[in-house]
Design a protein around this motif. Structure first.
Motif, PDB file in Angstrom:
ATOM      1  N   GLN A   1       0.842  -1.184   0.000  1.00 41.29           N
ATOM      2  CA  GLN A   1       0.000   0.000   0.000  1.00 41.29           C
ATOM      3  C   GLN A   1       0.883   1.242   0.000  1.00 41.29           C
ATOM      4  OE1 GLN A   1      -3.166  -0.034  -0.359  1.00 41.29           O
ATOM      5  NE2 GLN A   1      -3.727   2.098   0.020  1.00 41.29           N
ATOM      6  N   VAL A   2       0.546   2.188  -0.825  1.00 42.68           N
ATOM      7  CA  VAL A   2       1.293   3.431  -0.936  1.00 42.68           C
ATOM      8  C   VAL A   2       0.495   4.535  -0.260  1.00 42.68           C
ATOM      9  CG1 VAL A   2       2.289   5.122  -2.506  1.00 42.68           C
ATOM     10  CG2 VAL A   2       2.352   2.689  -3.093  1.00 42.68           C
ATOM     11  N   GLN A   3       1.155   5.273   0.605  1.00 47.71           N
ATOM     12  CA  GLN A   3       0.513   6.413   1.247  1.00 47.71           C
ATOM     13  C   GLN A   3       1.356   7.659   1.005  1.00 47.71           C
ATOM     14  OE1 GLN A   3       0.009   5.018   5.344  1.00 47.71           O
ATOM     15  NE2 GLN A   3      -2.157   4.677   4.918  1.00 47.71           N
ATOM     16  N   LEU A   4       0.684   8.760   0.713  1.00 47.26           N
ATOM     17  CA  LEU A   4       1.351  10.014   0.381  1.00 47.26           C
ATOM     18  C   LEU A   4       0.845  11.113   1.293  1.00 47.26           C
ATOM     19  CD1 LEU A   4       0.887   9.728  -3.486  1.00 47.26           C
ATOM     20  CD2 LEU A   4       2.902   9.083  -2.172  1.00 47.26           C
ATOM     21  N   VAL A   5       1.759  11.888   1.856  1.00 48.72           N
ATOM     22  CA  VAL A   5       1.381  12.984   2.740  1.00 48.72           C
ATOM     23  C   VAL A   5       2.092  14.250   2.279  1.00 48.72           C
ATOM     24  CG1 VAL A   5       1.359  13.845   5.094  1.00 48.72           C
ATOM     25  CG2 VAL A   5       1.052  11.398   4.661  1.00 48.72           C
ATOM     26  N   GLU A   6       1.280  15.234   1.867  1.00 47.62           N
ATOM     27  CA  GLU A   6       1.845  16.506   1.415  1.00 47.62           C
ATOM     28  C   GLU A   6       1.941  17.484   2.572  1.00 47.62           C
ATOM     29  OE1 GLU A   6      -1.186  15.475  -2.006  1.00 47.62           O
ATOM     30  OE2 GLU A   6      -1.199  15.482   0.190  1.00 47.62           O
ATOM     31  N   SER A   7       2.853  18.420   2.447  1.00 46.98           N
ATOM     32  CA  SER A   7       2.974  19.516   3.404  1.00 46.98           C
ATOM     33  C   SER A   7       3.648  20.686   2.697  1.00 46.98           C
ATOM     34  CB  SER A   7       3.778  19.090   4.634  1.00 46.98           C
ATOM     35  OG  SER A   7       5.091  18.704   4.263  1.00 46.98           O
ATOM     36  N   GLY A   8       3.569  21.856   3.330  1.00 45.47           N
ATOM     37  CA  GLY A   8       4.293  23.010   2.822  1.00 45.47           C
ATOM     38  C   GLY A   8       3.453  24.067   2.141  1.00 45.47           C
ATOM     39  N   GLY A   9       2.158  23.835   1.994  1.00 49.82           N
ATOM     40  CA  GLY A   9       1.323  24.853   1.385  1.00 49.82           C
ATOM     41  C   GLY A   9       1.129  26.039   2.314  1.00 49.82           C
ATOM     42  N   GLY A  10       0.483  27.080   1.784  1.00 54.21           N
ATOM     43  CA  GLY A  10       0.224  28.254   2.610  1.00 54.21           C
ATOM     44  C   GLY A  10      -0.114  29.456   1.771  1.00 54.21           C
ATOM     45  N   LEU A  11      -0.059  30.609   2.412  1.00 60.99           N
ATOM     46  CA  LEU A  11      -0.365  31.888   1.776  1.00 60.99           C
ATOM     47  C   LEU A  11       0.940  32.640   1.530  1.00 60.99           C
ATOM     48  CD1 LEU A  11      -2.332  34.165   0.930  1.00 60.99           C
ATOM     49  CD2 LEU A  11      -2.372  34.861   3.347  1.00 60.99           C
ATOM     50  N   VAL A  12       1.109  33.122   0.308  1.00 58.82           N
ATOM     51  CA  VAL A  12       2.315  33.850  -0.043  1.00 58.82           C
ATOM     52  C   VAL A  12       1.954  34.966  -1.004  1.00 58.82           C
ATOM     53  CG1 VAL A  12       2.866  32.315  -1.987  1.00 58.82           C
ATOM     54  CG2 VAL A  12       4.712  33.543  -0.821  1.00 58.82           C
TER      55      VAL A  12
END
Length: 123
Positions: free
Chosen positions: A1-12
């Motif tokens: 099973q492959v799991q992906l976790v994104e991070s780093g978004g925001g307001l710029v």
């Protein structure tokens, strides 16, 4: 099973930079990772992709020259460095994993997806 976790978004602000990260578990079962974005009311679009072994990279015309995709195989993580951001880059950004060689820009070939991270660029 492959799991992906994104991070780093925001307001710029326009002209600024963000770096998105996508941590992949089970990545040995995948050929590469791609980043896609989806703005409100629009279809999901290809941004960039990279293969794990050779590190071959692919970019949309919109991303070329402003965004850089890279990977850290030891950390099972793919990054998307986004520079010179524009308000039209505002979208939810998803990372996705593909298992076989082929068209790295076609989202239909990617069976595994992260939950997405919001990127908002103000003018």
């Amino acid at each position: 099973q492959v799991q992906l976790v994104e991070s780093g978004g925001g307001l710029v602000q326009a002209g600024g930079s963000l770096r998105l990260s996508c941590a992949a578990s089970g990545r040995t079962f995948t050929y590469g990772l791609g980043w896609f974005c989806q703005a409100a009311g629009k279809e999901r679009e290809f941004v960039a992709a990279i293969t794990w072994s050779a590190g071959s990279t692919y970019y949309s015309d919109h991303a070329k020259g402003r965004f850089t995709i890279s990977r850290d195989n030891a950390k099972n993580t793919v990054y998307l460095q986004m520079d010179s951001l524009k308000p039209e880059d505002t979208a939810v950004y998803y990372c996705a994993a593909v298992q076989t060689m082929g068209d790295m820009s076609d989202p239909r070939r990617f069976p595994y997806w992260g939950q997405g991270t919001q990127v908002t660029v103000s003018s």
